[in-house]
Structure formats: C-alpha cells, structure tokens
Design an enzyme around this catalytic site. Structure first.
Site, PDB file in Angstrom:
ATOM      1  N   HIS A 324       0.829  -1.238  -0.127  1.00 49.15           N
ATOM      2  CA  HIS A 324       0.030  -0.209   0.026  1.00 49.15           C
ATOM      3  C   HIS A 324       0.961   1.298  -0.108  1.00 49.15           C
ATOM      4  CE1 HIS A 324       0.808  -0.205   4.162  1.00 49.15           C
ATOM      5  NE2 HIS A 324       0.393   1.107   4.475  1.00 49.15           N
ATOM      6  N   ASP A 325       1.988   1.140   0.814  1.00 51.40           N
ATOM      7  CA  ASP A 325       2.968   2.638   0.810  1.00 51.40           C
ATOM      8  C   ASP A 325       4.001   2.484  -0.227  1.00 51.40           C
ATOM      9  OD1 ASP A 325       1.681   4.034   2.698  1.00 51.40           O
ATOM     10  OD2 ASP A 325       2.646   3.193   4.278  1.00 51.40           O
ATOM     11  N   LYS A 328       5.466   5.434  -1.345  1.00 52.44           N
ATOM     12  CA  LYS A 328       6.419   6.457  -0.207  1.00 52.44           C
ATOM     13  C   LYS A 328       7.970   6.342  -0.831  1.00 52.44           C
ATOM     14  CE  LYS A 328       4.250   6.586   4.265  1.00 52.44           C
ATOM     15  NZ  LYS A 328       4.171   6.120   5.599  1.00 52.44           N
ATOM     16  N   HIS A 353       1.746  10.178  -1.950  1.00 53.22           N
ATOM     17  CA  HIS A 353       2.105   8.778  -1.931  1.00 53.22           C
ATOM     18  C   HIS A 353       1.075   7.794  -2.404  1.00 53.22           C
ATOM     19  CE1 HIS A 353       1.178   8.336   2.097  1.00 53.22           C
ATOM     20  NE2 HIS A 353       0.900   7.022   1.767  1.00 53.22           N
ATOM     21  N   HIS A 377      -5.962   4.313   0.288  1.00 51.86           N
ATOM     22  CA  HIS A 377      -5.893   3.880   1.891  1.00 51.86           C
ATOM     23  C   HIS A 377      -5.843   5.082   2.577  1.00 51.86           C
ATOM     24  CE1 HIS A 377      -1.644   4.036   1.090  1.00 51.86           C
ATOM     25  NE2 HIS A 377      -1.368   4.481   2.322  1.00 51.86           N
ATOM     26  N   HIS A 378      -5.793   6.209   2.108  1.00 53.18           N
ATOM     27  CA  HIS A 378      -6.013   7.459   2.881  1.00 53.18           C
ATOM     28  C   HIS A 378      -7.489   8.142   2.637  1.00 53.18           C
ATOM     29  CE1 HIS A 378      -2.037   7.525   5.176  1.00 53.18           C
ATOM     30  NE2 HIS A 378      -1.550   7.046   4.045  1.00 53.18           N
ATOM     31  N   ASP A 406      -3.943   0.489   8.660  1.00 58.52           N
ATOM     32  CA  ASP A 406      -2.912   1.781   8.596  1.00 58.52           C
ATOM     33  C   ASP A 406      -2.648   2.568   9.813  1.00 58.52           C
ATOM     34  OD1 ASP A 406      -0.869   2.813   6.819  1.00 58.52           O
ATOM     35  OD2 ASP A 406      -1.970   4.546   6.814  1.00 58.52           O
TER      36      ASP A 406
END
Ligand SMILES: [Fe+2]
Ligand SMILES: [Fe+2]
Length: 470
Positions: A324-325, A328, A353, A377-378, A406
């Site tokens: 998911h990240d 980044k 990101h 996811h954010h 998360d």
C-alpha cells in the site's frame, strides 16, 4: 452494509517473470530520483552489451534480472543520507550520479549540497561531522545498500549470481570500489556491466548520446574494465542502438525478449514473495516505519478474517497491504522522518504517495487490480481524505480495511514526532472518527481480532504455568 470490491480470482493469469519484475523496477527508479524506466533502460543497455560479448544464455538471464533489480537495496540509505548531509535524499542521489569520478568532485558536491535549507551553524556542524565521519559512514551506507539489495534478491528467489551481481554493483576495476574492494575479473561480470549501463543511462538522460563515451573513457581502467568500454564503443557506433533506447516500444520489446529462468514459475506463492520483498524495500526507507507494511498486513488480515472473507480474498488483501505504501519510495525522508509540522509543499508530497502507489501497481499486470485499493488507503468515508476525495460506497471494502489497519499501526507504533500510543488509546481515537473517517464494521472487526490475538498470546502462558505447577 459492506459490499466487497470484487471476488478475487484464486489463480493468477499465466504471467511471465519479466512482466512482473520489469514494471516493478519503476518503484526503484523513484527511490533513486531517476527518470521513469531508468532500470528498464539500463537493462536494455546491459543486455545489448552482454549479447555483443557473446555471453551464454544462462548468464544473460542472470544479467537481465541483475540489471532490473540493481537498486533493490537503495532505499536502505535514504534516512542516513538525509541525516548526514541534511539534504533531500532523492535529489542528493540523483545529483551524485552525475559528478566526475574522483574524491575532489565528490567532496565539492557534498559541500555544495549539504544543509542547503539549514541555518549556518547547523550547516557548519553537519560539514564538520562529514569531515570527521563522512568516509566511514558513506562506506557503511554503500555496504548496507549492497548487502540489503542482495538479501532481497534472495527473497525473490533469484540465483546467487543475481544476488552477487547486485551486491557488487559498486565495485571498481581498480579495486577502489565497495563493499569488498574487489579487483579486475574478481568482480562479477554482471556487476561491471550494470555499473557501466547505469553510467550510460544517467549521462544519456542528462545530455543525450554525445557525452556518454567521454564519461566512460574518464572511468576506463579505474571504474571499468577497458575491454568493456571498448565493447560499448562498438555499440555506441552501431546503427539503431540509441534510437531503440529512446523508442516508446523499447520496454515492451525488452520484456518480450527476456531470457527465461528455469524453475521460477510466477504462481500464487511467488506473487506473495514478490509483494513481501518489495514491502521490505519500502520499510527499509525509514527507521520510523520499519516493519510498518508487515504490521498493517497483520491487522488487515485480522479484520478480513473477522469479516468472514474467503481465503483467496484475504490473500489478495494481504498483498495489497504489503504494497500500500510503495509510493512512499518517491517521497524524501526529509519529509517522511521530519520531527516537526510539515509545511505546505511537504504535506503536498505526502498526500501524493497513495496516488504513486496506485500508479506503480497499475503498471504491473499481476498487481494492477489492487492499484485502486492501495491508492485509496488514505480516503475517508466523509470525502475529506486524499488523494481522490472519494466518499462512502465509492471507497471499496478492501481500502476501508487497509485504512483502519494503517491508522491503527500509525497510532500504536513510534513516530518521529511522538512515542508509541497504548492500544486502548489508539482504539479510542479510531472510535472518535468511526462513521466519518473509518468504517465501523472494520473497526469492530479489528477490536475482535485484537481480542482474539491477546487470548492466543495468553493461552500458552497459562498452559506452561499449569505444566510447571504440575
Ligand atoms: Fe500511506
Ligand atoms: Fe501506511
């Protein structure tokens, strides 16, 4: 009422290894501040050289993956570059690759780039520290990067030839490279070709084909085997070499013509390993998020299990959680690890990101169907999240699961700006925003999962006490 995003297939399509690893190398380009498809172009250049040298097919196959994955360990030095040079790690790495060979050029670059945004006394302190410890720390950083890259290649089940090719990327023909100071033909040939291909692509991207030969000849006999430079000179003059490098069709052509590696089928187990390996690349970027992807995966799976999702669906969500990240990798550690409040531009970089995660995964056929979920996811149920501002049912179930996992990990783990929070407090914060940011059923499922986990952890203790008492 929760609606599953889709039923996930148990079987993946019949994917070739190159179609999986090639597009994922874009994530490594971002970590190094290189233009898109840097690793793919290095692969094209290095393979052309390998074929010109008449290398056997098995060696070409190892060379192919060494070239694509040469930067696997690069995220591991990002935080230390920021700390030592008070600089944006991505800019710093990108600029460092274009300087002249030799100590003086490196020193001048470091002095020009260190602490540009810092106050005078902070900058002086940093420069004194570099003079005192810089050489040792730099060697240590290169060594960590080389070994880390080789270790991740092993997790990806590549041969020891690929692992050693990545480990020795920074060795120089004259023995003044890293991490072992190997000399001449003791350096794996794949490493020598990969370093040369890297220099070719970096200088070609900066100024076209004209300056490439000059840069190689500056390093002929010091960084590079003279015979390798001579072989490249012949390629340089060959018809169509540069045109193909610049062609938009080149990446597809390169992956279509990849040499095959026996005994490495791209099956479900392998896709799990690839997701795990690339999550290691992400987690190596910052000491504050070490193991974050693994913990998010654990919590996301816990929630999925409590929601009664099928095994194949849970497996798919675990992969999405691991990756998911991945976006980044494109954000500087000066921002990710900043102990204070972020300014407007820094916050903008952070907010990008998930979109970058989405864009990376979209390019990978095996992971493309999880791009939307990783990218969301954010997001928040009330539409105040980022990057798309999705709301309510437009946010897929899997993304809601990832969000809760998360945020729970972000709260319950240590961060640069605060200590780790007790679990009860982290859950209370989730409760406050349940229904506005977080899905209530996912939060409840997390609580049930944590409760069950604590019982599992408690039980062996009771059992062993009983044994002792008996
Ligand atoms: Fe994130
Ligand atoms: Fe995250």
């Amino acid at each position: 009422m929760l609606v599953a995003f889709a039923n996930r297939p148990v079987k993946s399509p019949n994917l070739e290894l190159a179609d999986l690893i090639g597009p994922l190398s874009y994530a490594l380009d971002l970590t190094e501040g290189q233009p898109k498809d840097h690793c793919i172009r290095c692969c094209y250049i290095g393979m052309a050289l390998g074929r010109a040298l008449g290398l056997p097919e098995a060696e070409l196959a190892d060379l192919f993956y060494t070239l694509l994955l040469k930067d696997l360990g690069c995220s591991s030095n990002a935080a230390r570059i920021c700390e030592l040079f008070l600089a944006d790690d991505i800019d710093f790495k990108q600029g460092f690759k274009t300087i002249d060979p030799g100590f003086n050029a490196a020193l001048s670059f470091v002095f020009k780039r260190t602490g540009l945004k810092a106050g005078l006394s902070e900058r002086i302190r940093a420069l004194v520290k570099i003079c005192r410890e810089g050489e040792r720390t730099t060697q240590d950083m290169i060594s960590t990067r080389c070994h880390r890259g080789a270790d991740i290649a092993a997790k990806l089940r590549f041969s020891s030839a690929v692992q050693e090719g990545i480990r020795s990327l920074d060795e120089h023909w004259n023995g003044k490279g890293q991490p072992f100071g190997l000399t001449g033909n003791d350096i794996p040939r794949a490493s020598s070709i990969a370093l040369l291909a890297q220099v070719v692509d970096v200088f070609h991207s900066e100024g076209g084909p004209g300056g490439v030969a000059t840069e190689l000849h500056k390093r002929r006999g010091s960084w590079f085997d003279p015979q390798l430079v001579d072989a490249f000179d012949a390629l340089n003059a060959s018809e169509g070499f540069w045109e193909m490098l610049a062609s938009p069709d080149m990446p597809d052509w390169l992956l279509d013509t990849a040499p095959s590696i026996a005994g490495l089928p791209v099956d479900e187990e392998y896709l799990d390993d690839v997701a795990q390996a690339f999550s290691d690349v992400v987690d190596a970027k910052s000491p504050f998020t070490a193991d974050h992807s693994n913990r998010v995966t654990l919590y996301a799976d816990m929630i999925s299990e409590e929601l009664g999702l099928a095994d194949n669906h849970r497996r798919w969500i675990r992969r999405a959680a691991l990756l998911h990240d991945i976006g980044k990798l494109a954000v500087s550690n000066q921002v990710l690890d900043k102990p204070g409040k972020l300014d407007e531009n820094e916050w903008k970089a952070v907010r990008l990101h998930p979109l970058i995660s989405e864009n990376i995964l979209k390019r990978v056929p095996a992971f493309a169907d999880m791009a939307q979920v990783a990218g969301a996811h954010h997001e928040r149920l009330d539409g105040k999240g980022y990057p798309h501002g999705l709301a309510g049912d437009d946010i897929p179930l899997e993304a809601r699961i990832l969000t809760v996992a998360d945020v729970f990990d972000a709260l319950s783990a240590e961060r640069p700006y605060r200590a780790a929070m007790p679990i009860e407090k982290a859950l209370a914060i989730l409760d406050e925003d349940t229904g506005t940011a977080f899905d209530g059923e996912c939060v409840t499922a997390l609580k049930r999962g944590l409760e069950r986990l604590s019982q599992v952890i408690e039980q062996p203790k009771i059992a062993s006490n009983q044994t002792i008492a008996a």
